[in-house]
Motif scaffolding. Structure first.
Motif, mmCIF file in Angstrom:
data_model
loop_
_atom_site.group_PDB
_atom_site.id
_atom_site.type_symbol
_atom_site.label_atom_id
_atom_site.label_comp_id
_atom_site.label_asym_id
_atom_site.label_seq_id
_atom_site.Cartn_x
_atom_site.Cartn_y
_atom_site.Cartn_z
ATOM 1 N N THR A 123 -44.925 153.295 15.521
ATOM 2 C CA THR A 123 -43.692 153.783 16.134
ATOM 3 C C THR A 123 -43.808 153.874 17.646
ATOM 4 O O THR A 123 -42.866 153.557 18.379
ATOM 5 C CB THR A 123 -43.319 155.159 15.554
ATOM 6 O OG1 THR A 123 -43.131 155.031 14.138
ATOM 7 C CG2 THR A 123 -42.050 155.708 16.194
ATOM 8 N N HIS A 124 -44.970 154.308 18.135
ATOM 9 C CA HIS A 124 -45.156 154.519 19.571
ATOM 10 C C HIS A 124 -45.864 153.362 20.257
ATOM 11 O O HIS A 124 -46.233 153.464 21.426
ATOM 12 C CB HIS A 124 -45.938 155.809 19.803
ATOM 13 C CG HIS A 124 -45.182 157.042 19.416
ATOM 14 N ND1 HIS A 124 -44.389 157.745 20.291
ATOM 15 C CD2 HIS A 124 -45.084 157.688 18.221
ATOM 16 C CE1 HIS A 124 -43.838 158.770 19.669
ATOM 17 N NE2 HIS A 124 -44.251 158.762 18.409
ATOM 18 N N GLY A 125 -46.067 152.266 19.539
ATOM 19 C CA GLY A 125 -46.687 151.103 20.152
ATOM 20 C C GLY A 125 -48.118 151.301 20.566
ATOM 21 O O GLY A 125 -48.573 150.746 21.571
ATOM 22 N N LEU A 126 -48.869 152.098 19.806
ATOM 23 C CA LEU A 126 -50.283 152.356 20.113
ATOM 24 C C LEU A 126 -51.137 151.325 19.395
ATOM 25 O O LEU A 126 -51.288 151.372 18.177
ATOM 26 C CB LEU A 126 -50.682 153.764 19.683
ATOM 27 C CG LEU A 126 -49.836 154.901 20.269
ATOM 28 C CD1 LEU A 126 -50.283 156.236 19.711
ATOM 29 C CD2 LEU A 126 -49.922 154.904 21.776
ATOM 30 N N ALA A 127 -51.682 150.397 20.151
ATOM 31 C CA ALA A 127 -52.435 149.291 19.561
ATOM 32 C C ALA A 127 -53.919 149.642 19.508
ATOM 33 O O ALA A 127 -54.677 149.348 20.435
ATOM 34 C CB ALA A 127 -52.212 148.014 20.365
ATOM 35 N N LEU A 128 -54.327 150.282 18.440
ATOM 36 C CA LEU A 128 -55.750 150.577 18.260
ATOM 37 C C LEU A 128 -56.495 149.307 17.882
ATOM 38 O O LEU A 128 -55.964 148.435 17.192
ATOM 39 C CB LEU A 128 -55.933 151.637 17.180
ATOM 40 C CG LEU A 128 -55.362 153.030 17.483
ATOM 41 C CD1 LEU A 128 -55.612 153.959 16.309
ATOM 42 C CD2 LEU A 128 -55.967 153.603 18.749
ATOM 43 N N SER A 129 -57.734 149.200 18.305
ATOM 44 C CA SER A 129 -58.535 148.003 18.048
ATOM 45 C C SER A 129 -59.081 148.026 16.620
ATOM 46 O O SER A 129 -59.127 149.086 15.976
ATOM 47 C CB SER A 129 -59.697 147.945 19.031
ATOM 48 O OG SER A 129 -60.633 148.984 18.758
ATOM 49 N N PRO A 130 -59.532 146.874 16.108
ATOM 50 C CA PRO A 130 -60.180 146.859 14.789
ATOM 51 C C PRO A 130 -61.377 147.795 14.714
ATOM 52 O O PRO A 130 -61.625 148.415 13.682
ATOM 53 C CB PRO A 130 -60.602 145.391 14.632
ATOM 54 C CG PRO A 130 -59.619 144.624 15.457
ATOM 55 C CD PRO A 130 -59.341 145.507 16.645
ATOM 56 N N ALA A 131 -62.106 147.920 15.825
ATOM 57 C CA ALA A 131 -63.258 148.839 15.835
ATOM 58 C C ALA A 131 -62.791 150.281 15.685
ATOM 59 O O ALA A 131 -63.437 151.088 15.001
ATOM 60 C CB ALA A 131 -64.050 148.677 17.132
ATOM 61 N N ASP A 132 -61.648 150.611 16.324
ATOM 62 C CA ASP A 132 -61.105 151.960 16.184
ATOM 63 C C ASP A 132 -60.709 152.232 14.736
ATOM 64 O O ASP A 132 -60.974 153.310 14.198
ATOM 65 C CB ASP A 132 -59.887 152.133 17.093
ATOM 66 C CG ASP A 132 -60.256 152.171 18.563
ATOM 67 O OD1 ASP A 132 -61.395 152.565 18.868
ATOM 68 O OD2 ASP A 132 -59.413 151.792 19.402
ATOM 69 N N TRP A 133 -60.054 151.267 14.110
ATOM 70 C CA TRP A 133 -59.630 151.467 12.719
ATOM 71 C C TRP A 133 -60.826 151.530 11.773
ATOM 72 O O TRP A 133 -60.773 152.204 10.740
ATOM 73 C CB TRP A 133 -58.668 150.365 12.290
ATOM 74 C CG TRP A 133 -57.277 150.586 12.797
ATOM 75 C CD1 TRP A 133 -56.599 149.866 13.730
ATOM 76 C CD2 TRP A 133 -56.395 151.651 12.403
ATOM 77 N NE1 TRP A 133 -55.357 150.400 13.953
ATOM 78 C CE2 TRP A 133 -55.201 151.494 13.153
ATOM 79 C CE3 TRP A 133 -56.497 152.707 11.511
ATOM 80 C CZ2 TRP A 133 -54.124 152.364 13.019
ATOM 81 C CZ3 TRP A 133 -55.426 153.581 11.389
ATOM 82 C CH2 TRP A 133 -54.258 153.407 12.124
ATOM 83 N N THR A 134 -61.910 150.868 12.137
ATOM 84 C CA THR A 134 -63.137 150.993 11.328
ATOM 85 C C THR A 134 -63.640 152.433 11.370
ATOM 86 O O THR A 134 -64.038 152.995 10.339
ATOM 87 C CB THR A 134 -64.220 150.041 11.857
ATOM 88 O OG1 THR A 134 -63.781 148.681 11.700
ATOM 89 C CG2 THR A 134 -65.532 150.235 11.097
ATOM 90 N N ILE A 135 -63.622 153.043 12.565
ATOM 91 C CA ILE A 135 -64.035 154.448 12.693
ATOM 92 C C ILE A 135 -63.099 155.350 11.904
ATOM 93 O O ILE A 135 -63.529 156.284 11.203
ATOM 94 C CB ILE A 135 -64.065 154.856 14.172
ATOM 95 C CG1 ILE A 135 -65.188 154.113 14.898
ATOM 96 C CG2 ILE A 135 -64.251 156.373 14.318
ATOM 97 C CD1 ILE A 135 -65.193 154.345 16.403
#
Length: 365
Positions: free
Chosen positions: A82-94
């Protein structure tokens, strides 16, 4: 959660939210470069505290406990989109590792509460009651062969004394068992300012501790059992004095979502992962200090005090950040105490607050 989990609909707001804000804050730290936290569950027992409180104070099953963490991840993803926050694949792994680990730790604590009961019972009964039982049995045999009434009377008095001792032991065993069965301490509730209680404890220990006993506390008036909360705080400060490295001890008080957050922090050698998992066990004594006796009762009492107030206690310990014990209980615990150990109904807030995303914004910037 109230839309997707039926057992969550009747929960009051502080119980519903529980330790998830702390989990969210830990997740932000794990996503922050160079912060000494690998994921939201590293060197903390917050997830286990969450699972334990769900077991004690709600009608959740393990399935509902897992579902709420899944909903947490879905909500996080939707807000980021919704807020356009593009987390990286490494962030989503954490993020995924944090949630998966939290689920395991919460479910483990959730299921272990009832399993511990029979082990504690067997150990306490076999160890503590053998001596008075032997005295009673021996006295009864001697009365049967006593030569005169005076001797029988002395033996009878000895039997009566050990029977009273045995009765007291039974009371202690039952008291210990209720700690693991989720039953509450008898609380005498009154309204007072928690900051004033912290000041009282600070003065009590000031003369006995050469280093600084620091306090950062706002004034918070609420309903708690004054004696119980004082004993709990005294136990945490005494524990910090015993196992810290002699550096400053810091007591902090803040509020969050209708709860108070009372922490005691010390520096020194951290608790290992194994120690963090068992530190609140009854009669568990960790890191014995030469010349200082300990019976493994202080921290279990802190745990029981927090749970009796409708809250929980957790420990966060790492070499870089020190050791912090956190008591998280409602500002007004009357509804949770009056409901006899289960969280009661809830009153819908006039305007439910939106999920805060400022921390994620700052992180991405």
């Amino acid at each position: 959660m109230r839309s997707h989990i039926s057992t969550a609909r009747a929960l009051r707001r502080p119980i519903l939210i529980n330790t998830l804000p702390s989990f969210y804050s830990n997740l932000i730290q794990a996503l922050t470069p160079d912060y000494p936290r690998q994921d939201a569950t590293s060197h903390t027992t917050a997830a286990a505290a969450h699972g334990g409180e769900r077991a004690r104070m709600t009608n959740f099953g393990a399935e509902q406990l897992i579902h709420e963490y899944q909903l947490f991840r879905e909500a996080l993803g939707e807000v980021c989109d919704t807020h356009g926050l593009a987390l990286s694949p490494a962030d989503w792994t954490i993020i995924d590792r944090s949630i998966n680990t939290a689920i395991r730790e919460a479910v483990r604590e959730f299921t272990s509460i009832h399993e511990d009961l029979r082990h504690k019972m067997a150990a306490a009964l076999s160890h503590d009651m053998r001596t008075p039982l032997a005295v009673i049995a021996n006295g009864a045999q001697l009365i049967g062969v006593a030569d005169d009434l005076a001797q029988a009377k002395r033996l009878g008095e000895k039997i009566a004394a050990n029977a009273a001792r045995l009765e007291a032991m039974v009371g202690e065993v039952l008291d210990a068992l209720t700690t693991h069965r989720g039953e509450r301490l008898p609380l005498q509730l009154s309204r007072f300012d928690m900051r004033e209680l912290i000041l009282l404890v600070q003065r009590e220990f000031a003369d006995r501790y050469p280093a600084a006993l620091e306090m950062v506390a706002i004034g918070v008036e609420g309903w708690w059992c004054r004696d119980t909360m004082r004993r709990a705080l005294e136990n945490l400060v005494a524990n910090a004095m015993k196992y810290g490295d002699g550096g400053p001890i810091r007591i902090e008080l803040s509020t969050s979502h209708g709860n108070i957050l009372l922490t005691v922090h010390n520096t020194g050698n951290p608790l290992s992962a194994e120690q963090r998992g068992r530190i609140f066990d009854y009669l568990r004594r960790e890191r014995q200090v030469p010349g200082q006796a300990g019976w493994g009762i202080g921290l279990p009492f802190v745990k029981r005090a927090a749970e009796s107030h409708g809250g929980s206690v957790a420990v966060d310990s790492a070499a870089q950040t020190g050791t912090t014990f956190l008591i998280d209980v409602p500002v007004d615990c009357r509804p949770y105490v009056d409901d006899g150990g289960r969280a009661g109904g809830w009153e819908a807030p006039a305007a439910p607050p939106a999920l805060e995303v400022a921390a994620l914004h700052r992180l991405l910037e």
